[in-house]
Every structure is written in structure tokens, then in C-alpha cells.
Design an enzyme around this catalytic site. Structure first.
Site, PDB file in Angstrom:
ATOM      1  N   ILE A  90       0.877  -1.185   0.000  1.00  0.00           N
ATOM      2  CA  ILE A  90       0.000   0.000   0.000  1.00  0.00           C
ATOM      3  C   ILE A  90       0.903   1.220   0.000  1.00  0.00           C
ATOM      4  O   ILE A  90       1.928   1.240   0.692  1.00  0.00           O
ATOM      5  CB  ILE A  90      -0.973   0.021   1.194  1.00  0.00           C
ATOM      6  CG1 ILE A  90      -1.843   1.295   1.156  1.00  0.00           C
ATOM      7  CG2 ILE A  90      -0.257  -0.101   2.524  1.00  0.00           C
ATOM      8  CD1 ILE A  90      -3.011   1.279   2.126  1.00  0.00           C
ATOM      9  N   GLU A 124       2.679  -7.634   6.372  1.00  0.00           N
ATOM     10  CA  GLU A 124       4.009  -7.463   6.951  1.00  0.00           C
ATOM     11  C   GLU A 124       4.381  -5.996   6.840  1.00  0.00           C
ATOM     12  O   GLU A 124       4.088  -5.370   5.820  1.00  0.00           O
ATOM     13  CB  GLU A 124       5.030  -8.302   6.185  1.00  0.00           C
ATOM     14  CG  GLU A 124       5.020  -9.755   6.580  1.00  0.00           C
ATOM     15  CD  GLU A 124       5.476 -10.671   5.464  1.00  0.00           C
ATOM     16  OE1 GLU A 124       5.874 -10.164   4.395  1.00  0.00           O
ATOM     17  OE2 GLU A 124       5.418 -11.890   5.655  1.00  0.00           O
ATOM     18  N   ASN A 129       8.421   1.463  10.610  1.00  0.00           N
ATOM     19  CA  ASN A 129       7.490   2.234   9.780  1.00  0.00           C
ATOM     20  C   ASN A 129       6.305   2.707  10.629  1.00  0.00           C
ATOM     21  O   ASN A 129       5.224   2.131  10.642  1.00  0.00           O
ATOM     22  CB  ASN A 129       6.997   1.372   8.604  1.00  0.00           C
ATOM     23  CG  ASN A 129       6.235   2.170   7.574  1.00  0.00           C
ATOM     24  OD1 ASN A 129       5.745   3.273   7.855  1.00  0.00           O
ATOM     25  ND2 ASN A 129       6.114   1.638   6.378  1.00  0.00           N
ATOM     26  N   TYR A 136      -2.415   0.688  10.606  1.00  0.00           N
ATOM     27  CA  TYR A 136      -2.933  -0.676  10.786  1.00  0.00           C
ATOM     28  C   TYR A 136      -3.540  -0.850  12.184  1.00  0.00           C
ATOM     29  O   TYR A 136      -4.591  -1.471  12.336  1.00  0.00           O
ATOM     30  CB  TYR A 136      -1.815  -1.696  10.552  1.00  0.00           C
ATOM     31  CG  TYR A 136      -1.196  -1.615   9.164  1.00  0.00           C
ATOM     32  CD1 TYR A 136      -1.986  -1.349   8.044  1.00  0.00           C
ATOM     33  CD2 TYR A 136       0.165  -1.797   8.971  1.00  0.00           C
ATOM     34  CE1 TYR A 136      -1.421  -1.262   6.773  1.00  0.00           C
ATOM     35  CE2 TYR A 136       0.735  -1.717   7.700  1.00  0.00           C
ATOM     36  CZ  TYR A 136      -0.059  -1.446   6.621  1.00  0.00           C
ATOM     37  OH  TYR A 136       0.498  -1.355   5.370  1.00  0.00           O
TER      38      TYR A 136
HETATM   39  C1  LIG Z   1       1.465   4.253   5.405  1.00  0.00           C
HETATM   40  C2  LIG Z   1       0.711   5.157   4.418  1.00  0.00           C
HETATM   41  C3  LIG Z   1       0.097   4.296   3.320  1.00  0.00           C
HETATM   42  C4  LIG Z   1      -0.412   5.892   5.190  1.00  0.00           C
HETATM   43  O1  LIG Z   1      -1.210   6.586   4.236  1.00  0.00           O
HETATM   44  P1  LIG Z   1      -1.953   7.964   4.591  1.00  0.00           P
HETATM   45  O2  LIG Z   1      -2.915   8.239   3.527  1.00  0.00           O
HETATM   46  O3  LIG Z   1      -0.940   9.007   4.878  1.00  0.00           O
HETATM   47  O4  LIG Z   1      -2.695   7.582   5.967  1.00  0.00           O
HETATM   48  P2  LIG Z   1      -4.058   8.234   6.494  1.00  0.00           P
HETATM   49  O5  LIG Z   1      -4.038   9.713   6.276  1.00  0.00           O
HETATM   50  O6  LIG Z   1      -5.202   7.474   5.931  1.00  0.00           O
HETATM   51  O7  LIG Z   1      -3.918   7.956   8.047  1.00  0.00           O
HETATM   52  C5  LIG Z   1      -4.844   7.145   8.751  1.00  0.00           C
HETATM   53  C6  LIG Z   1      -4.295   6.949  10.160  1.00  0.00           C
HETATM   54  O8  LIG Z   1      -3.032   6.292  10.124  1.00  0.00           O
HETATM   55  C7  LIG Z   1      -2.166   6.847  11.121  1.00  0.00           C
HETATM   56  N1  LIG Z   1      -1.053   7.549  10.468  1.00  0.00           N
HETATM   57  C8  LIG Z   1      -0.867   7.735   9.134  1.00  0.00           C
HETATM   58  N2  LIG Z   1       0.290   8.379   8.911  1.00  0.00           N
HETATM   59  C9  LIG Z   1       0.848   8.604  10.123  1.00  0.00           C
HETATM   60  C10 LIG Z   1       2.052   9.233  10.531  1.00  0.00           C
HETATM   61  N3  LIG Z   1       2.920   9.771   9.652  1.00  0.00           N
HETATM   62  N4  LIG Z   1       2.312   9.275  11.861  1.00  0.00           N
HETATM   63  C11 LIG Z   1       1.468   8.756  12.766  1.00  0.00           C
HETATM   64  N5  LIG Z   1       0.281   8.152  12.439  1.00  0.00           N
HETATM   65  C12 LIG Z   1      -0.004   8.079  11.123  1.00  0.00           C
HETATM   66  C13 LIG Z   1      -3.016   7.809  11.919  1.00  0.00           C
HETATM   67  O9  LIG Z   1      -3.649   7.077  12.944  1.00  0.00           O
HETATM   68  C14 LIG Z   1      -4.034   8.240  10.886  1.00  0.00           C
HETATM   69  O10 LIG Z   1      -5.241   8.697  11.435  1.00  0.00           O
HETATM   70  P3  LIG Z   1      -5.373  10.261  11.857  1.00  0.00           P
HETATM   71  O11 LIG Z   1      -4.908  11.064  10.677  1.00  0.00           O
HETATM   72  O12 LIG Z   1      -6.827  10.396  12.161  1.00  0.00           O
HETATM   73  O13 LIG Z   1      -4.469  10.450  13.035  1.00  0.00           O
HETATM   74  C15 LIG Z   1       1.690   6.243   3.832  1.00  0.00           C
HETATM   75  O14 LIG Z   1       2.381   6.864   4.884  1.00  0.00           O
HETATM   76  C16 LIG Z   1       2.689   5.693   2.832  1.00  0.00           C
HETATM   77  O15 LIG Z   1       2.383   5.530   1.660  1.00  0.00           O
HETATM   78  N6  LIG Z   1       3.926   5.403   3.295  1.00  0.00           N
HETATM   79  C17 LIG Z   1       4.978   4.907   2.382  1.00  0.00           C
HETATM   80  C18 LIG Z   1       4.695   3.484   1.926  1.00  0.00           C
HETATM   81  C19 LIG Z   1       4.501   2.541   3.104  1.00  0.00           C
HETATM   82  O16 LIG Z   1       5.224   2.600   4.094  1.00  0.00           O
HETATM   83  N7  LIG Z   1       3.525   1.636   2.977  1.00  0.00           N
HETATM   84  C20 LIG Z   1       3.215   0.643   3.991  1.00  0.00           C
HETATM   85  C21 LIG Z   1       4.047  -0.559   3.803  1.00  0.00           C
HETATM   86  S1  LIG Z   1       3.636  -1.850   4.967  1.00  0.00           S
END
Ligand SMILES: CC(C)(COP(=O)(O)OP(=O)(O)OC[C@H]1O[C@@H](n2cnc3c(N)ncnc32)[C@H](O)[C@@H]1OP(=O)(O)O)[C@@H](O)C(=O)NCCC(=O)NCCS
Length: 167
Positions: A90, A124, A129, A136
Site C-alpha cells: 500500500i 508485513e 514504519n 494498521y
Molecule cells: C502508510 C501510508 C500508506 C499511510 O497513508 P496515509 O494516507 O498518509 O494515511 P491516512 O491519512 O489514511 O492515516 C490514517 C491513520 O493512520 C495513522 N497515520 C498515518 N500516517 C501517520 C504518521 N505519519 N504518523 C502517525 N500516524 C499516522 C493515523 O492514525 C491516521 O489517522 P489520523 O490522521 O486520524 O491520526 C503512507 O504513509 C505511505 O504511503 N507510506 C509509504 C509506503 C509505506 O510505508 N507503505 C506501507 C508498507 S507496509
């Protein structure tokens, strides 16, 4: 990807091979070991695999009937096997993070799996991260195992993977 405001519409559709180039460009923004167009097409072609793509639809800003390009925001790739599923990957593009896109993708996955009668969802994640682990946990996943030195990094030592399951 252009900058996004917090109120921009987010649509979620099926990720088909036609979007593989878009998905590959997004994947590059999130991982050291990123997957190219061919790798993503191969993964999508595995029986039981599916993907979802989030995007902001292009608007008719000028009012002249010409729509701007859609803006891809992120995608998720899932593999199902019988009544189990695993998140293959993702990613949300850096400009679109912390706007609920990742959560929207995961919630759509959960809805789809529920409809298919798939009850067990695993993934995983690198143990350092924090963003992904927080996402999650928010969605009800808990750690059920750890794979030592599972991920290689461009720089620095290998990193453990946490195995998480939605309980
Ligand atoms: C992980 C990832 C997919 C999250 O996507 P996102 O669209 O930014 O996440 P969301 O805005 O939907 O966040 C939902 C919840 O996740 C948590 N969250 C997301 N990013 C966070 C951060 N940087 N720090 C802390 N909590 C975080 C929070 O609980 C958040 O809810 P809130 O905004 O109400 O506090 C994104 O950071 C990403 O693409 N990272 C790089 C790729 C990666 O690591 N993928 C996962 C591999 S296992």
C-alpha cells in the site's frame, strides 16, 4: 502529482493493468525496493489478486467543459487465497499523505473482503514504519509475529518485519 487540499474529493476504483504505470510511479515514492509496471501487472495477474486505486477526479475549473487530469493519490494491492488475504503493498503519494487516503483504501479492502467471505487479513510491515503501523493499529490490526532482518535498506542495517493480523 500536484499538491492537494484537504477537502479534495477522493474516489476509489479497481486497479487494473491499465493503471500499472500510474501505480509504479506511486510505488517509487514509498519504497527503496519499488515495483515497476511489469512487476505490478504480474502481481495483478495472479489468481485471487486485486488492487484499488485512489484518485481525485479532474474538475472543470474553467467552466468550459474541459476536465483537468485526474490526480492519482495511492493504491493498495491484495492477494487472497481461499478465505485468507494478505496486503501485498500500500502506498500513498507524499503530497496526499495524512488526508485519510490510506485509511480509505484499507477500508475499501476490508469491505470487499467481507463481501467475499474472506475473514483473515494479514500483512508485513517494517518495524520502524511508524506511519503504517499506526494506520494498521487504527484499523484493528495487532502484531502476531516478527521476521528478523526481513527488509533490506539502501542504507543501514536490515530491518525486522512485524507480521500483523486484523483480529
Ligand atoms: C502508510 C501510508 C500508506 C499511510 O497513508 P496515509 O494516507 O498518509 O494515511 P491516512 O491519512 O489514511 O492515516 C490514517 C491513520 O493512520 C495513522 N497515520 C498515518 N500516517 C501517520 C504518521 N505519519 N504518523 C502517525 N500516524 C499516522 C493515523 O492514525 C491516521 O489517522 P489520523 O490522521 O486520524 O491520526 C503512507 O504513509 C505511505 O504511503 N507510506 C509509504 C509506503 C509505506 O510505508 N507503505 C506501507 C508498507 S507496509
Amino acid at each position: 502529482m500536484t499538491a492537494q487540499d484537504d477537502t479534495a474529493q477522493v474516489d476509489v476504483i479497481a486497479l487494473t493493468p491499465a493503471f500499472a504505470a500510474v501505480a509504479a510511479a506511486l510505488h517509487q515514492t514509498g519504497f527503496d525496493e519499488c515495483w515497476d509496471e511489469n512487476a505490478l501487472c504480474d502481481l495483478l495477474a495472479v489468481p485471487g489478486a486485486f488492487g484499488l486505486l485512489a484518485f481525485t477526479p479532474g474538475l472543470d475549473q474553467q467552466g468550459d467543459g474541459v476536465l483537468e487530469d485526474d490526480i492519482p493519490l495511492g493504491f493498495v494491492l491484495v492477494q487472497t487465497v481461499l478465505d485468507e488475504a494478505e496486503i501485498n503493498t500500500i502506498v500513498v503519494g507524499p503530497q496526499a499523505r495524512r488526508r485519510g487516503v490510506g485509511q480509505a483504501l484499507m477500508e475499501n479492502v476490508l469491505l470487499y473482503l467481507q463481501k467475499q467471505g474472506v475473514n483473515r487479513l494479514l500483512l508485513e510491515v517494517a518495524c520502524d514504519n511508524e506511519a503504517a503501523i499506526a494506520l494498521y493499529r487504527k484499523l484493528g490490526f495487532a502484531e502476531i509475529g516478527r521476521r528478523r532482518e526481513y527488509y533490506r535498506r539502501k542504507a543501514g542495517p536490515r530491518v525486522d518485519a512485524l507480521v500483523m493480523e486484523r483480529l
